[in-house]
Design a protein around this motif. Structure first.
Motif, PDB file in Angstrom:
ATOM      1  N   HIS A  26      44.525  47.275  41.211  1.00  0.00           N
ATOM      2  CA  HIS A  26      44.313  46.693  41.927  1.00  0.00           C
ATOM      3  C   HIS A  26      43.071  47.878  42.576  1.00  0.00           C
ATOM      4  O   HIS A  26      42.600  48.900  42.575  1.00  0.00           O
ATOM      5  CB  HIS A  26      44.852  46.519  42.934  1.00  0.00           C
ATOM      6  CG  HIS A  26      45.931  45.688  43.218  1.00  0.00           C
ATOM      7  ND1 HIS A  26      46.371  45.399  41.869  1.00  0.00           N
ATOM      8  CD2 HIS A  26      45.493  44.257  44.083  1.00  0.00           C
ATOM      9  CE1 HIS A  26      47.126  43.325  41.742  1.00  0.00           C
ATOM     10  NE2 HIS A  26      46.350  43.518  43.002  1.00  0.00           N
TER      11      HIS A  26
ATOM     12  N   GLU B  75      43.126  35.849  49.630  1.00  0.00           N
ATOM     13  CA  GLU B  75      43.785  35.255  48.852  1.00  0.00           C
ATOM     14  C   GLU B  75      43.681  34.927  47.888  1.00  0.00           C
ATOM     15  O   GLU B  75      44.068  34.121  47.204  1.00  0.00           O
ATOM     16  CB  GLU B  75      44.968  34.605  49.810  1.00  0.00           C
ATOM     17  CG  GLU B  75      45.870  35.652  50.866  1.00  0.00           C
ATOM     18  CD  GLU B  75      46.211  35.241  52.067  1.00  0.00           C
ATOM     19  OE1 GLU B  75      47.238  35.719  52.153  1.00  0.00           O
ATOM     20  OE2 GLU B  75      46.707  33.913  52.096  1.00  0.00           O
ATOM     21  N   SER B  76      42.311  34.124  47.620  1.00  0.00           N
ATOM     22  CA  SER B  76      41.701  33.449  47.092  1.00  0.00           C
ATOM     23  C   SER B  76      41.351  34.217  45.970  1.00  0.00           C
ATOM     24  O   SER B  76      41.409  33.378  44.692  1.00  0.00           O
ATOM     25  CB  SER B  76      40.813  32.153  47.465  1.00  0.00           C
ATOM     26  OG  SER B  76      39.410  33.093  47.150  1.00  0.00           O
ATOM     27  N   HIS B  77      41.495  35.246  46.095  1.00  0.00           N
ATOM     28  CA  HIS B  77      40.885  36.785  44.894  1.00  0.00           C
ATOM     29  C   HIS B  77      42.321  36.553  44.735  1.00  0.00           C
ATOM     30  O   HIS B  77      41.861  37.898  44.059  1.00  0.00           O
ATOM     31  CB  HIS B  77      40.154  37.106  45.795  1.00  0.00           C
ATOM     32  CG  HIS B  77      38.411  37.170  45.740  1.00  0.00           C
ATOM     33  ND1 HIS B  77      38.121  35.936  46.679  1.00  0.00           N
ATOM     34  CD2 HIS B  77      37.563  37.028  44.931  1.00  0.00           C
ATOM     35  CE1 HIS B  77      37.009  35.986  46.142  1.00  0.00           C
ATOM     36  NE2 HIS B  77      36.563  36.550  45.528  1.00  0.00           N
ATOM     37  N   HIS B  78      43.853  36.413  44.941  1.00  0.00           N
ATOM     38  CA  HIS B  78      44.750  37.215  44.696  1.00  0.00           C
ATOM     39  C   HIS B  78      44.922  38.567  45.254  1.00  0.00           C
ATOM     40  O   HIS B  78      46.027  38.789  44.352  1.00  0.00           O
ATOM     41  CB  HIS B  78      45.105  36.738  43.147  1.00  0.00           C
ATOM     42  CG  HIS B  78      44.246  35.321  42.777  1.00  0.00           C
ATOM     43  ND1 HIS B  78      45.201  34.483  42.326  1.00  0.00           N
ATOM     44  CD2 HIS B  78      43.361  35.181  41.438  1.00  0.00           C
ATOM     45  CE1 HIS B  78      44.782  33.450  41.881  1.00  0.00           C
ATOM     46  NE2 HIS B  78      43.708  33.650  41.193  1.00  0.00           N
TER      47      HIS B  78
ATOM     48  N   ARG C 282      45.077  40.884  49.354  1.00  0.00           N
ATOM     49  CA  ARG C 282      45.387  40.655  50.554  1.00  0.00           C
ATOM     50  C   ARG C 282      44.323  41.683  51.395  1.00  0.00           C
ATOM     51  O   ARG C 282      44.155  42.126  51.017  1.00  0.00           O
ATOM     52  CB  ARG C 282      46.737  41.150  49.978  1.00  0.00           C
ATOM     53  CG  ARG C 282      47.775  42.818  49.409  1.00  0.00           C
ATOM     54  CD  ARG C 282      49.045  42.881  49.403  1.00  0.00           C
ATOM     55  NE  ARG C 282      49.152  44.976  49.278  1.00  0.00           N
ATOM     56  CZ  ARG C 282      49.632  45.312  50.108  1.00  0.00           C
ATOM     57  NH1 ARG C 282      49.675  44.697  51.669  1.00  0.00           N
ATOM     58  NH2 ARG C 282      49.288  46.612  50.647  1.00  0.00           N
TER      59      ARG C 282
ATOM     60  N   ILE D 183      42.114  43.883  45.682  1.00  0.00           N
ATOM     61  CA  ILE D 183      42.071  42.536  44.718  1.00  0.00           C
ATOM     62  C   ILE D 183      42.447  43.817  43.700  1.00  0.00           C
ATOM     63  O   ILE D 183      41.996  44.185  43.112  1.00  0.00           O
ATOM     64  CB  ILE D 183      40.711  41.903  45.370  1.00  0.00           C
ATOM     65  CG1 ILE D 183      39.719  42.652  44.753  1.00  0.00           C
ATOM     66  CG2 ILE D 183      40.870  40.755  46.950  1.00  0.00           C
ATOM     67  CD1 ILE D 183      38.709  41.834  45.681  1.00  0.00           C
TER      68      ILE D 183
END
Lengths: 124, 651
Positions: free
Chosen positions: B557, B601-604, B606, B623
Motif C-alpha cells: 500500500h 474506499e472506492s480505491h480499495h 482506507r 491505498i
C-alpha cells in the motif's frame, strides 16, 4: 356519526397508498375504491357515488387541483381531502382556500385521516 | 294506629318534643280519611291539571314546580298548597313552590327533624294533620293557621326529597280519600318533573364546563398558532438575511472587479511613464550584467539608494520558492531577445511578502548588445484584493451549496415520505384489524406484509439516492501520489498564505504509483489540507504547521499522511468525524470527510484519523499500489505556479 356505507375514492399515483388506504378506509367503515390517476377516476362509474375524495396533489398528467377544477365544472360537489408527500407549509392554506376539506402531509396518522373524513362527511 | 283526643298525660315525654307541646299522635287524623265520605273523582279537572303540568314540563321546566303547586291547589280545592324540598345538607326544608293563601311564604324554611314534613318522611306515609301548631308552635307564623294539612312524601330514584301538601285553613274543608289519591298522583308526577329539572340543570352545568374547556383549547391553539407564526417569521428573516449576504457578496465582487479594472487602467498609465513615482524602472545590459535601478525600485526592494545592484543582490530578496522562477527568467532573457513579463514574490527582512509584476522590453544597442528596459510594479495590494475576491467567491459558493442542499433535502424527504405513508397507513390498519372483535388476523398479516415491503421500498429509495451521489465512475489511471500531492500543495498555496500556515513535505523517493482517479484523489488531499488549515485557524500560541508525508505502507500500500498542530478532536468522536453533516467547524457542511472516505474506499483503501501526542490531529489514507509500477524519476511538472520545495515554506 359516520355514514357507514359512504364511498370514499382514493386517487394517487403511488401504489403503496392505493394498496394501504382502502383497507384503512374499510376499517373505518367506508366503502373504498382506489384509482392511479385522475383520468382513471373520471372514466369510472364512481364519480357520482363518491361521497369523499382523497386526492394526491402531484401526479403525472392531471394533477389533484386539476381534477378538483374539472369536478367543479361538472358540478360534482365532492368533498376533497388532499394528500401530498411534499411538505410545503404554504400548500395547505392554499388548498383550504380553494375549497378542500383538509390537506394532509404524508405520512399522516389514521386519526388525522378520520378527523378529515368526519369533517368531509358530517352526520346527515 | 293513632287516636285523636288522647289525654296529654297518657303520652310519654318525648325528648324531641318541646316542653308543653302535644305528642305527634294528637295532631294526626290520617285514619279519618278512610271514614270520611269521599267526594266523586273529577277526572276531567284532573286530566286538565296533568296536561297543564306536562306542557309546563316541556315548555319551561324551571317553573314546573310552581305549576305543580298551583294545580294541587286547584284540583284539591285547597286553601293553600305547596311543595317542600330538603336542602342540600338535608337539615332543613324550604318551601320551593306555594300557591293559595300561603303563597307569600314561598321560600320559607323549617327544620328537617321537627315538623310535619319530617314526620311524613320519617314514617314514609301520607299524613293528615289537624292544627299542627299545637305540636310545632313555631309554625304559627304561617298565617292563617292550618286547620287540616294533608302531606305526601315524594321520592326521586328511591330517595325522599320532599313533601307535597295541601292545607285547609278552616273547618269547612275536610280532605278525603279522593284528595289523597289526587295528591299521590301529583307526587308521582313531581318525581318525574324533579328528575327532568335535575337532568336539565346537570346538562346546563356540563355544557358550561364543555364551553369552558373548548375556550381553553381554542386559547391554547391560538397560542400555538402565534408560536408557529413567530417561528415562521424568524425563518423568513434568516432566509432574507442569507439573501442579503448573497447580494452583499455579489456587490462586493462587482466592486472588486471594478477595482481590478481601475488597477489595470493605472498600469497602462504607469507604462506610459505618467506616474513613474509609483513604478520602479530598470535597465539591464545582459553582457556585462550592468543593472541600473530607479529610486522607486530601490524603495520597493528596500535597499539603500545607490547600492550596486547585482543579480545576487536581487536573489537575496526574491522569495526562496520563486528562485527557480528567477533563474528561468534570467536564462530566457539571456537567450533570444524578446519582451518578457513575470510575476514573483519578495520575502522582506520583516518576513512580509511583496508581489512584483515585471515587464521588460528587450532591444539591442547600436553595438548589437542586448539590453532590457523594464518597469517593476509592486502589485501586493492587487494580489491581496484578488485573494479577498476569491474568498468572497468561495463564501458565495458555500451559500450556493447550502441552498442546493435545501432543495436536495426536500426531494429526499419527498421520496422517503411516499413509502413512509404506506408504512404508517398499513400499520394503523393492522392495529385496527387486530383490535377488532374477533381480530382479523388474515387481514392484519397481509397489512403487516405490506408494511415490510414498503419498508424495503424506503430503503431502496435511500440506496438509489446513494447511487446517484456516486454516479461518476472513477477512472483508473496510474497516479504518482507525490506529484499529485505537489500539485495540490501548489494550488492551495494562496489559501495557506492567507492563513499563515507553514507546510513541510516529506515525500518518499521510491513511491510506487497507484491505480485510481487522479482528480478524485487530489480532492481528498485538498480536503485533508483544508481541514488541517481550518483546525489551526484559532491557533496563536504555537506555529501553524502542516506536515504532508508520503510513504510505502505494508501490504503493497501507499500511505499519505497530513499532520496538523490544530485543535485536534475528541478520540471518542473519531468515528463520527466521517459521518455526513458532522462538523466541528462554524462554517463547515460536514460532508468533506464523508465524501473523502467514500472516494478512498472506492480505491480499495482506507482513510482514518488519530489525535497527535501533542496538539493537533493526523489524517491518513492508504491505498494499494498499482501492480508493478514505480514512480518515474524526474516526472514532468505541468504546473507553472511557483514551485513548492520539499523544504519548509516560510510564509
Amino acid at each position: 356519526m359516520i355514514d357507514t356505507y359512504a364511498l370514499v375514492s382514493v386517487v394517487d399515483d403511488d401504489e403503496s397508498v392505493r394498496e394501504s388506504l382502502p383497507d384503512l378506509l374499510m376499517e373505518f367503515g367506508f366503502a373504498a375504491r382506489a384509482f392511479s390517476s385522475a383520468e382513471e377516476f373520471l372514466a369510472s362509474d364512481c364519480v357520482g357515488q363518491t361521497r369523499c375524495l382523497i386526492l394526491d396533489i402531484a401526479m403525472p398528467g392531471m394533477t389533484g387541483p386539476d381534477l378538483q377544477r374539472e369536478l367543479k365544472l361538472r358540478r360534482q360537489d365532492i368533498p376533497i381531502v388532499f394528500i401530498t408527500a411534499h411538505r410545503d407549509e404554504t400548500v395547505r392554506p392554499r388548498m383550504l382556500e380553494q375549497g378542500a376539506v383538509e390537506c394532509l402531509f404524508k405520512p399522516f396518522s389514521d386519526t388525522a385521516l378520520l378527523k378529515a373524513l368526519n369533517a368531509a362527511l358530517p352526520a346527515s | 294506629m293513632t287516636e285523636s283526643g288522647r289525654s296529654r298525660n297518657d303520652i310519654p315525654f318525648d325528648g324531641s318534643t318541646p316542653i308543653g307541646a302535644v305528642p305527634l299522635e294528637s295532631i294526626l287524623c290520617t285514619e279519618e280519611l278512610r271514614n270520611r265520605p269521599s267526594r266523586l273523582p273529577e277526572y276531567e279537572n284532573e286530566n286538565r291539571a296533568l296536561v297543564a303540568l306536562a306542557s309546563a314540563l316541556a315548555d319551561s321546566p324551571r317553573t314546573v314546580l310552581q305549576t305543580l303547586a298551583d294545580k294541587v291547589f286547584e284540583v284539591l280545592h285547597a286553601d293553600s298548597a305547596g311543595l317542600s324540598l330538603l336542602t342540600k345538607d338535608e337539615k332543613r326544608f324550604y318551601w320551593a313552590a306555594v300557591a293559595g293563601a300561603w303563597q307569600p311564604h314561598i321560600g320559607a324554611e323549617a327544620p328537617r327533624n321537627f315538623g310535619p314534613c319530617g314526620d311524613v318522611l320519617d314514617h314514609n306515609i301520607p299524613m293528615l294533620f289537624n292544627h299542627w301548631e299545637r305540636r310545632y308552635p313555631y309554625l304559627s307564623w304561617a298565617m292563617p293557621l292550618a286547620d287540616e294539612g294533608l302531606l305526601v312524601p315524594f321520592y326521586v330514584n328511591g330517595k325522599a326529597v320532599g313533601t307535597i301538601w295541601a292545607v285547609a285553613h278552616d273547618k269547612r274543608r275536610k280532605f278525603d280519600a279522593e284528595d289523597l289519591r289526587l295528591l299521590e298522583r301529583m307526587s308521582r308526577f313531581a318525581s318525574a318533573a324533579y328528575q327532568v329539572v335535575g337532568s336539565i340543570e346537570n346538562l346546563r352545568l356540563e355544557i358550561a364546563a364543555r364551553e369552558k374547556a373548548e375556550t381553553a383549547v381554542r386559547e391554547l391553539a391560538n397560542g400555538l398558532e402565534t408560536q408557529v407564526r413567530v417561528r415562521t417569521g424568524e425563518l423568513e428573516r434568516s432566509t432574507r438575511d442569507l439573501f442579503d449576504t448573497n447580494r452583499a457578496l455579489e456587490t462586493e465582487i462587482a466592486e472588486r472587479k471594478r477595482a481590478e479594472q481601475e488597477l489595470r487602467r493605472s498600469e497602462a498609465f504607469l507604462a506610459e511613464g505618467q506616474h513613474l513615482s509609483r513604478i520602479g524602472s530598470f535597465s539591464w545590459r545582459v553582457a556585462t550584467d550592468e543593472i541600473t535601478w530607479s529610486e522607486q525600485l530601490y524603495r520597493i526592494f528596500e535597499f539603500d539608494i545607490g547600492v550596486r545592484v547585482t543579480l545576487e543582490l536581487i536573489g537575496r530578496r526574491v522569495h526562496p520558492e520563486d528562485i527557480p522562477l528567477l533563474n528561468d527568467m534570467i536564462e530566457r532573457a539571456r537567450g533570444a531577445v524578446s519582451d518578457f513579463e513575470y510575476e514573483h514574490r519578495l520575502l522582506m527582512p520583516d518576513h512580509s511578502v511583496k508581489y512584483l509584476h515585471l515587464i521588460a522590453h528587450g532591444s539591442r544597442d547600436r553595438d548589437g548588445r542586448q539590453e532590457y528596459i523594464g518597469a517593476v510594479q509592486d502589485v501586493t495590494q492587487r494580489r491581496l484584493s484578488e485573494e479577498a475576491l476569491s474568498k468572497a467567491r468561495s463564501e458565495l459558493a458555500h451559500v450556493a451549496r447550502v441552498t442546493s442542499l435545501g432543495v436536495l433535502t426536500a426531494s429526499i424527504a419527498h421520496e422517503v415520505n411516499q413509502p413512509l405513508s404506506g408504512i404508517i397507513t398499513n400499520a394503523s390498519t393492522c392495529l385496527r384489524m387486530l383490535a377488532a372483535d374477533p381480530p382479523n388476523v388474515d387481514g392484519a398479516r397481509e397489512t403487516a406484509r405490506r408494511t415490510i415491503r414498503d419498508g424495503n421500498r424506503a430503503s431502496q429509495v435511500i440506496t438509489r439516492l446513494r447511487a446517484l451521489f456516486c454516479k461518476k465512475e472513477a477512472t483508473a489511471e496510474s497516479v504518482d501520489l507525490n506529484e499529485a500531492t505537489r500539485e495540490v500543495i501548489a494550488l492551495s498555496l494562496s489559501e495557506r498564505q492567507r492563513n499563515q500556515i507553514i507546510l513541510r513535505s516529506e515525500f518518499a523517493d521510491d513511491l510506487p504509483v497507484v491505480a485510481g482517479d487522479r482528480v478524485q484523489l487530489q480532492q481528498v488531499i485538498l480536503n485533508l489540507l483544508r481541514n488541517a488549515s481550518d483546525a489551526m485557524s484559532a491557533v496563536v500560541d504555537h506555529p501553524r504547521l502542516v506536515l504532508v508525508k508520503t510513504e510505502r505502507d505494508e501490504d503493497d500500500h501507499v500511505r499519505l499522511t497530513v499532520q496538523d498542530s490544530g485543535v485536534g478532536f475528541d478520540p471518542h468522536a473519531a468515528d463520527r468525524l466521517f459521518e455526513a453533516f458532522y462538523t466541528t467547524k462554524d462554517h463547515g457542511m460536514g460532508i468533506g470527510l464523508c465524501v473523502s472516505r467514500s472516494i478512498i474506499e472506492s480505491h480499495h483503501g482506507r482513510l482514518w484519523a488519530a489525535p497527535n501526542d501533542g496538539p493537533g490531529a493526523t489524517f491518513s489514507f492508504a491505498i494499494p499500489s498499482a501492480p508493478g509500477g514505480l514512480t518515474g524519476v524526474g516526472t514532468h511538472r505541468d504546473i507553472r505556479t511557483p514551485a513548492v520545495t520539499d523544504a519548509a515554506e516560510n510564509l
